[in-house]
Design a protein around this motif. Structure first.
Motif, PDB file in Angstrom:
ATOM      1  N   ASP A   1      15.694 -15.901 -65.991  1.00 13.70           N
ATOM      2  CA  ASP A   1      14.349 -15.900 -66.587  1.00 13.70           C
ATOM      3  C   ASP A   1      13.620 -14.623 -66.170  1.00 13.70           C
ATOM      4  N   PRO A   2      13.008 -13.910 -67.110  1.00 14.60           N
ATOM      5  CA  PRO A   2      12.327 -12.657 -66.756  1.00 14.60           C
ATOM      6  C   PRO A   2      11.142 -12.840 -65.809  1.00 14.60           C
ATOM      7  N   ARG A   3      10.618 -14.048 -65.704  1.00 12.63           N
ATOM      8  CA  ARG A   3       9.526 -14.306 -64.754  1.00 12.63           C
ATOM      9  C   ARG A   3      10.041 -14.560 -63.346  1.00 12.63           C
ATOM     10  N   ALA A   4      11.368 -14.770 -63.231  1.00 14.67           N
ATOM     11  CA  ALA A   4      11.961 -15.122 -61.944  1.00 14.67           C
ATOM     12  C   ALA A   4      12.283 -13.875 -61.131  1.00 14.67           C
ATOM     13  N   ARG A   5      12.167 -14.021 -59.821  1.00 15.13           N
ATOM     14  CA  ARG A   5      12.531 -12.946 -58.904  1.00 15.13           C
ATOM     15  C   ARG A   5      13.118 -13.585 -57.651  1.00 15.13           C
ATOM     16  N   ASP A   6      13.697 -12.761 -56.799  1.00 17.69           N
ATOM     17  CA  ASP A   6      14.247 -13.292 -55.562  1.00 17.69           C
ATOM     18  C   ASP A   6      13.162 -14.037 -54.793  1.00 17.69           C
ATOM     19  N   ALA A   7      13.548 -15.137 -54.189  1.00 24.70           N
ATOM     20  CA  ALA A   7      12.587 -15.944 -53.435  1.00 24.70           C
ATOM     21  C   ALA A   7      12.017 -15.144 -52.274  1.00 24.70           C
TER      22      ALA A   7
ATOM     23  N   TRP B   1      17.279 -20.698 -54.741  1.00 21.21           N
ATOM     24  CA  TRP B   1      15.814 -20.585 -54.767  1.00 21.21           C
ATOM     25  C   TRP B   1      15.412 -19.373 -55.586  1.00 21.21           C
ATOM     26  N   ARG B   2      14.389 -19.521 -56.412  1.00 21.33           N
ATOM     27  CA  ARG B   2      13.821 -18.414 -57.178  1.00 21.33           C
ATOM     28  C   ARG B   2      12.302 -18.571 -57.178  1.00 21.33           C
ATOM     29  N   SER B   3      11.629 -17.448 -57.187  1.00 18.01           N
ATOM     30  CA  SER B   3      10.176 -17.432 -57.346  1.00 18.01           C
ATOM     31  C   SER B   3       9.868 -17.149 -58.801  1.00 18.01           C
ATOM     32  N   PHE B   4       8.902 -17.850 -59.338  1.00 13.16           N
ATOM     33  CA  PHE B   4       8.503 -17.686 -60.728  1.00 13.16           C
ATOM     34  C   PHE B   4       7.040 -17.294 -60.794  1.00 13.16           C
ATOM     35  N   ASP B   5       6.777 -16.275 -61.578  1.00 11.31           N
ATOM     36  CA  ASP B   5       5.415 -15.815 -61.802  1.00 11.31           C
ATOM     37  C   ASP B   5       4.812 -16.692 -62.892  1.00 11.31           C
ATOM     38  N   VAL B   6       4.258 -17.821 -62.488  1.00  9.95           N
ATOM     39  CA  VAL B   6       3.668 -18.783 -63.423  1.00  9.95           C
ATOM     40  C   VAL B   6       2.297 -19.191 -62.907  1.00  9.95           C
ATOM     41  N   ASP B   7       1.540 -19.859 -63.771  1.00 10.61           N
ATOM     42  CA  ASP B   7       0.259 -20.420 -63.352  1.00 10.61           C
ATOM     43  C   ASP B   7       0.150 -21.836 -63.907  1.00 10.61           C
ATOM     44  N   ALA B   8      -0.997 -22.455 -63.696  1.00 11.95           N
ATOM     45  CA  ALA B   8      -1.175 -23.858 -64.088  1.00 11.95           C
ATOM     46  C   ALA B   8      -1.052 -24.072 -65.588  1.00 11.95           C
ATOM     47  N   ASP B   9      -1.263 -23.029 -66.384  1.00 11.94           N
ATOM     48  CA  ASP B   9      -1.216 -23.167 -67.846  1.00 11.94           C
ATOM     49  C   ASP B   9       0.160 -22.892 -68.439  1.00 11.94           C
ATOM     50  N   THR B  10       1.128 -22.595 -67.613  1.00 11.56           N
ATOM     51  CA  THR B  10       2.471 -22.285 -68.105  1.00 11.56           C
ATOM     52  C   THR B  10       3.049 -23.494 -68.832  1.00 11.56           C
ATOM     53  N   GLU B  11       3.470 -23.275 -70.079  1.00 12.84           N
ATOM     54  CA  GLU B  11       3.935 -24.388 -70.908  1.00 12.84           C
ATOM     55  C   GLU B  11       5.201 -25.057 -70.388  1.00 12.84           C
ATOM     56  N   ASP B  12       6.120 -24.288 -69.801  1.00 12.91           N
ATOM     57  CA  ASP B  12       7.372 -24.894 -69.347  1.00 12.91           C
ATOM     58  C   ASP B  12       7.340 -25.292 -67.872  1.00 12.91           C
ATOM     59  N   LEU B  13       6.156 -25.381 -67.289  1.00 18.48           N
ATOM     60  CA  LEU B  13       6.054 -25.825 -65.893  1.00 18.48           C
ATOM     61  C   LEU B  13       6.703 -27.194 -65.683  1.00 18.48           C
TER      62      LEU B  13
END
Length: 105
Positions: free
Chosen positions: A60-66, A75-87
């Motif tokens: 996923d392009p929003r994912a980066r190393d944890a 483990w992956r870190s995702f650049d998401v917020d509360a409004d992210t549709e696929d949360l």
């Protein structure tokens, strides 16, 4: 690191049926299911337990190393917020990974 409170509240709601424990960890708020850290919320998004072979999530392009500079398998870190549709999908994937482990509680 502060905690994105809106994101934490949404994750809390998504995990309500799992009866998670919450714990301050890694400068954020971790949610534990069956004694295993499942997801953690920080000010820069979400740390998610992932299947290392799930290319859809690991690529996923929003994912980066944890932890930059230190690979953490599963483990992956995702650049998401509360409004992210696929949360809900990200959280459900993390719960499925934890459910495949023996409970710690």
């Amino acid at each position: 690191m502060a905690v994105d409170l809106a994101l934490a509240e949404r994750v809390r709601a998504l995990l309500a049926s799992e009866a998670p424990r919450e714990r301050s960890m890694f400068g954020g708020l971790a949610f534990l299911v069956a004694g295993h850290m499942t997801v953690a919320v920080g000010d820069d998004g979400l740390l998610v337990r992932v299947d290392p072979d799930a290319e859809r999530l690991t690529g996923d392009p929003r994912a980066r190393d944890a932890m930059p500079g230190r690979p953490m398998r599963g483990w992956r870190s995702f650049d998401v917020d509360a409004d992210t549709e696929d949360l809900p999908e990200l959280v459900a994937h993390a719960v499925a990974q934890v459910r495949a482990l023996p409970p710690k509680d």
